[in-house]
Write a protein that holds these residues in place. Structure first.
Motif, PDB file in Angstrom:
ATOM      1  N   HIS A 144     118.098  28.080  42.393  1.00 32.26           N
ATOM      2  CA  HIS A 144     118.646  29.316  42.959  1.00 32.26           C
ATOM      3  C   HIS A 144     118.334  30.507  42.056  1.00 32.26           C
ATOM      4  N   GLY A 145     118.241  31.668  42.677  1.00 34.63           N
ATOM      5  CA  GLY A 145     117.996  32.917  41.965  1.00 34.63           C
ATOM      6  C   GLY A 145     118.751  34.054  42.627  1.00 34.63           C
ATOM      7  N   GLU A 146     119.080  35.073  41.842  1.00 30.36           N
ATOM      8  CA  GLU A 146     119.911  36.164  42.359  1.00 30.36           C
ATOM      9  C   GLU A 146     119.632  37.457  41.600  1.00 30.36           C
ATOM     10  N   TYR A 147     119.659  38.565  42.330  1.00 30.23           N
ATOM     11  CA  TYR A 147     119.586  39.886  41.706  1.00 30.23           C
ATOM     12  C   TYR A 147     120.664  40.755  42.327  1.00 30.23           C
ATOM     13  N   ARG A 148     121.476  41.385  41.472  1.00 36.58           N
ATOM     14  CA  ARG A 148     122.513  42.310  41.934  1.00 36.58           C
ATOM     15  C   ARG A 148     122.403  43.609  41.145  1.00 36.58           C
ATOM     16  N   ASN A 149     122.709  44.687  41.838  1.00 37.82           N
ATOM     17  CA  ASN A 149     122.683  45.987  41.170  1.00 37.82           C
ATOM     18  C   ASN A 149     123.608  46.943  41.905  1.00 37.82           C
ATOM     19  N   ARG A 150     124.599  47.417  41.207  1.00 36.09           N
ATOM     20  CA  ARG A 150     125.411  48.523  41.690  1.00 36.09           C
ATOM     21  C   ARG A 150     125.198  49.675  40.722  1.00 36.09           C
ATOM     22  N   THR A 151     124.578  50.740  41.208  1.00 34.92           N
ATOM     23  CA  THR A 151     124.215  51.849  40.331  1.00 34.92           C
ATOM     24  C   THR A 151     125.456  52.510  39.752  1.00 34.92           C
ATOM     25  N   ASN A 182     126.314  55.557  39.591  1.00 30.46           N
ATOM     26  CA  ASN A 182     126.921  56.585  40.444  1.00 30.46           C
ATOM     27  C   ASN A 182     127.570  55.992  41.688  1.00 30.46           C
ATOM     28  N   LYS A 183     127.514  54.639  41.812  1.00 29.99           N
ATOM     29  CA  LYS A 183     128.169  53.893  42.897  1.00 29.99           C
ATOM     30  C   LYS A 183     127.635  54.245  44.288  1.00 29.99           C
ATOM     31  N   LYS A 184     126.443  54.810  44.345  1.00 32.64           N
ATOM     32  CA  LYS A 184     125.868  55.161  45.647  1.00 32.64           C
ATOM     33  C   LYS A 184     125.090  54.006  46.267  1.00 32.64           C
ATOM     34  N   TRP A 185     124.575  53.103  45.434  1.00 39.43           N
ATOM     35  CA  TRP A 185     123.758  52.002  45.934  1.00 39.43           C
ATOM     36  C   TRP A 185     124.313  50.677  45.421  1.00 39.43           C
ATOM     37  N   ASP A 186     124.355  49.699  46.305  1.00 38.83           N
ATOM     38  CA  ASP A 186     124.813  48.353  45.952  1.00 38.83           C
ATOM     39  C   ASP A 186     123.851  47.367  46.613  1.00 38.83           C
ATOM     40  N   MET A 187     123.182  46.550  45.795  1.00 42.07           N
ATOM     41  CA  MET A 187     122.130  45.683  46.310  1.00 42.07           C
ATOM     42  C   MET A 187     122.388  44.242  45.906  1.00 42.07           C
ATOM     43  N   LEU A 188     122.077  43.310  46.823  1.00 39.01           N
ATOM     44  CA  LEU A 188     122.155  41.886  46.548  1.00 39.01           C
ATOM     45  C   LEU A 188     120.933  41.205  47.140  1.00 39.01           C
TER      46      LEU A 188
END
Length: 696
Positions: free
Chosen positions: A421-428, A430-436
């Motif tokens: 399994h692999g995963e990438y998460r990012n919440r900028t 400035n809280k404008k972008w949230d990626m999974l």
């Protein structure tokens, strides 16, 4: 005479041991609650000391004027801040903290059975979703999900952080001796060490014969971070014991509204299973006579060690230390046990039901069907943080070894899986972008070739609102009960291929309208399903399913609000799926704060589904099955409610199923809706629930 085994003394000893553990944990929870309440009372007791002498001095006219000492007329004033607490929580695989929802306008936030679920009778009986929701979990799955809403899960475990010990006690009582008891206690042993204890009981004797339920849930979880901030540990101990009686449905729906007054008591209406002579409404009697018992127990331990950068901030009196991780090693071990049982100790009384629906040649005195599983999972993962000061951005890669074994001996099965399994998460920041971005692939083992891919994106649209986009593609083996031999009486039309599901989701929240618009598109092939009480089949062609919805809050003046949930769904193709075209829930609520510490919400709650061929239900397997002979046209479900909160005390008063009122053969709540053929919902139900928070 027994079928596929019977109870023995060792099984009874295990059950007795389990009950002792439950009683011990309950005692510990009550002790914590008592200590918390006692601490709150100390100030009050100190202010009451010497009250008699003070009253005597005042009566004689010789009272002291403003002097100190124990005889002075002084009371300890408790500040509101003394009763306030800051509790935050997050889930196992997230780093973002949340806070409790204190709103009181929706009763379904307080009970396991949610508004968009349909159950076959009373609280705690088998349930299914009214909206299309395909199974989206790759790998091994036992296949028993009718009682899932009443179980606590690893995924919904909340790891908390609190400024003070916090306890919430809940008690709900309803018609026919229904009750729900809930206890939650959390406190920080140290600033970086917290534990949470939860217990929940759902017990309902039911309205009709052999409909009683008894669900017990216990969970203990704790998380610890070392002083150096490098080491983290997470522990979860969880147990679910779910038990629901089964009656196979009533024998004749015309008896619901009948000239015979004996049937006004719904317990007297004949049912296909469980003779009334052996059934009981006593909520203290939880012995299973005819029904299903599902139990699962889990132990999970996760350990992490970080490598990164140390930092600190020096103030006048203290040094605050920080640690910014760059690289993390993680190991998770999870041991689980599952037991699925159908038991009927009075099977001979339902001989025709067993022969007609399950093909029994000879019906024994007792039918006892079991499936038991032991599961061990070991996972090792590596996590890298590109921005050490943003823990919500990380890359994760890991490998999981899964081992499975089942009983009884005559059907013993043991196998393993190797999953990457692999995963990438990012919440900028400035809280404008949230990626999974997430993916898992079964590289070896019985379920080799199973996989799951997921992508989610959330972004803020300024003052307009926010947007969410999602994509999933899952390839999974059909559930074990569907595809392989078990103790349960199941016939299969052929061998089955892997199911494949693609789901595309979009949602937009509009601040100005206080509305959320959603759209879901599903593509599925090799859909596996029950076509009758015992036969499993697979629909191979690709078909699509579309669902659109809106949830909106509308102000109808200063104190009146209208809450709308509306979903429309349809299918293209000839897949064996029947769901209502329309599902809607409407709440008209008067919401006000008549006094400083009093919040009230009172109104009408209505749910409605359009006419459709509702699935039938098979009690022996706990499965809903496809049927196209009986179309149901239910009335709207109507409930009247009054909810209020006074500081830390919340109460819910409800009268449900008012739509069952009728004048046929005398006034009564007898016009029952059907949730499945031969499975009526109860008449008018009264519920009163109270929830009280304590802060030490």
């Amino acid at each position: 005479m027994f079928m596929n085994g019977n109870y023995n003394s060792s099984q009874q000893e295990k059950n007795t041991s389990g009950r002792r553990v439950i009683h011990l944990l309950l005692l510990m929870i009550v002790m914590f609650s008592t200590f918390s309440a006692a601490a709150q009372m100390r100030g009050m007791m100190r202010s009451m000391q010497g009250m008699g002498s003070r009253v005597g001095d005042a009566g004689s006219g010789g009272g002291r004027a403003g002097g100190g000492g124990s005889d002075s007329l002084s009371f300890e004033k408790r500040k509101f801040s003394d009763d306030s607490v800051n509790v935050r929580f997050r889930y196992l695989d997230t780093a973002r903290y949340n806070i409790f929802d204190s709103s009181i306008n929706d009763f379904f936030r307080r009970v396991p059975l949610k508004a968009d679920l349909i159950n076959i009778g009373h609280n705690g009986n088998a349930t299914r979703p009214v909206l299309f929701s395909p199974m989206r979990m790759p790998g091994w799955d036992a296949g028993f999900h009718a009682l899932d809403p009443f179980a606590l899960k690893i995924s919904d475990t909340r790891f908390m952080n609190t400024t003070k010990p916090f306890t919430e006690l809940g008690y709900l009582v309803g018609s026919k001796a229904e009750q729900q008891i809930s206890i939650l206690h959390t406190q920080n042993v140290m600033p970086d060490w917290n534990f949470v204890m939860e217990y929940r009981l759902v017990n309902a004797p039911g309205t009709f014969n052999s409909q009683n339920t008894n669900h017990n849930n216990i969970r203990f979880n704790s998380d610890y971070t070392s002083k150096s901030k490098r080491y983290h540990a997470y522990l979860i101990l969880l147990s679910n014991a779910l038990q629901t009686a089964e009656n196979g449905g009533i024998t004749d729906e015309s008896l619901l509204v009948n000239t015979n007054p004996a049937y006004d008591d719904r317990f007297n209406i004949p049912t296909n299973l469980a003779s009334a002579a052996y059934s009981s409404r006593n909520f203290f009697n939880v012995k299973l006579i005819t029904g299903n018992r599902y139990t699962d127990k889990h132990l999970l331990l996760r350990q992490q060690y970080d490598f990164g950068i140390k930092d600190s901030v020096v103030t006048d009196s203290t040094v605050v230390r920080f640690f910014y991780p760059k690289f993390r090693l993680e190991h998770t071990i999870q041991s689980s046990g599952y037991t699925y049982q159908f038991l009927d100790v009075q099977a001979r009384n339902a001989e025709n039901f067993y022969k007609t629906n399950y093909g029994f040649a000879n019906v024994p005195d007792t039918v006892d069907l079991n499936s038991n599983w032991s599961v061990l999972k070991n996972d090792f993962s590596i996590i890298q943080f590109p921005d050490s000061k943003n823990p919500l951005q990380f890359l994760k890669a890991g490998i999981t070894l899964q081992q499975f074994s089942s009983t009884p001996d005559s059907l013993r099965d043991a196998f393993g899986n190797l999953m990457l399994h692999g995963e990438y998460r990012n919440r900028t920041r400035n809280k404008k972008w949230d990626m999974l971005l997430y993916g898992e692939f079964y590289a070896a083992g019985r379920d080799a070739g199973n996989y799951a891919l997921q992508a989610n994106l959330q972004t803020k649209l300024g003052q307009l609102g926010s947007l969410e986009l999602g994509f999933q593609n899952i390839n999974r083996s059909p559930s074990y009960l569907y595809a392989r031999k078990t103790a349960f009486p199941i016939a299969r039309t052929s061998s089955f291929n892997d199911e494949n599901v693609t789901a595309i989701n979009a949602g937009i929240f509009l601040n100005g309208l206080k509305a959320r618009l959603t759209f879901s598109y599903f593509l599925q092939s090799n859909y596996t399903y029950f076509k009758d009480y015992k036969t499993v089949a697979q629909y191979a062609p690709l078909f699509n399913f579309i669902r659109a919805g809106i949830s909106r809050e509308t102000a109808l003046g200063k104190k009146w609000k209208w809450y709308l949930d509306l979903h429309v769904q349809t299918m293209a193709g000839a897949a064996p799926i029947h769901l209502p075209l329309l599902y809607t829930r409407n709440r008209l609520s008067y919401e006000a704060r008549p006094f400083r510490n009093l919040v009230i919400a009172s109104g009408i709650d209505m749910r409605y589904v359009s006419a459709y061929f509702a699935d039938g239900y098979s009690p022996l397997t706990g499965q809903f099955f496809y049927q196209d002979k009986r179309k149901l046209s239910p009335r709207p479900d109507i409930a009247a409610f009054t909810h209020f909160r006074i500081r830390s005390f919340t109460a819910y008063l409800r009268f449900e199923n008012l739509n069952t009122a009728t004048l046929k053969y005398g006034f009564g709540f007898k016009e029952n809706n059907l949730s499945a053929p031969n499975y009526p919902n109860p008449g008018m139900v009264f519920r009163l629930g109270i929830f009280w928070n304590f802060v030490n």
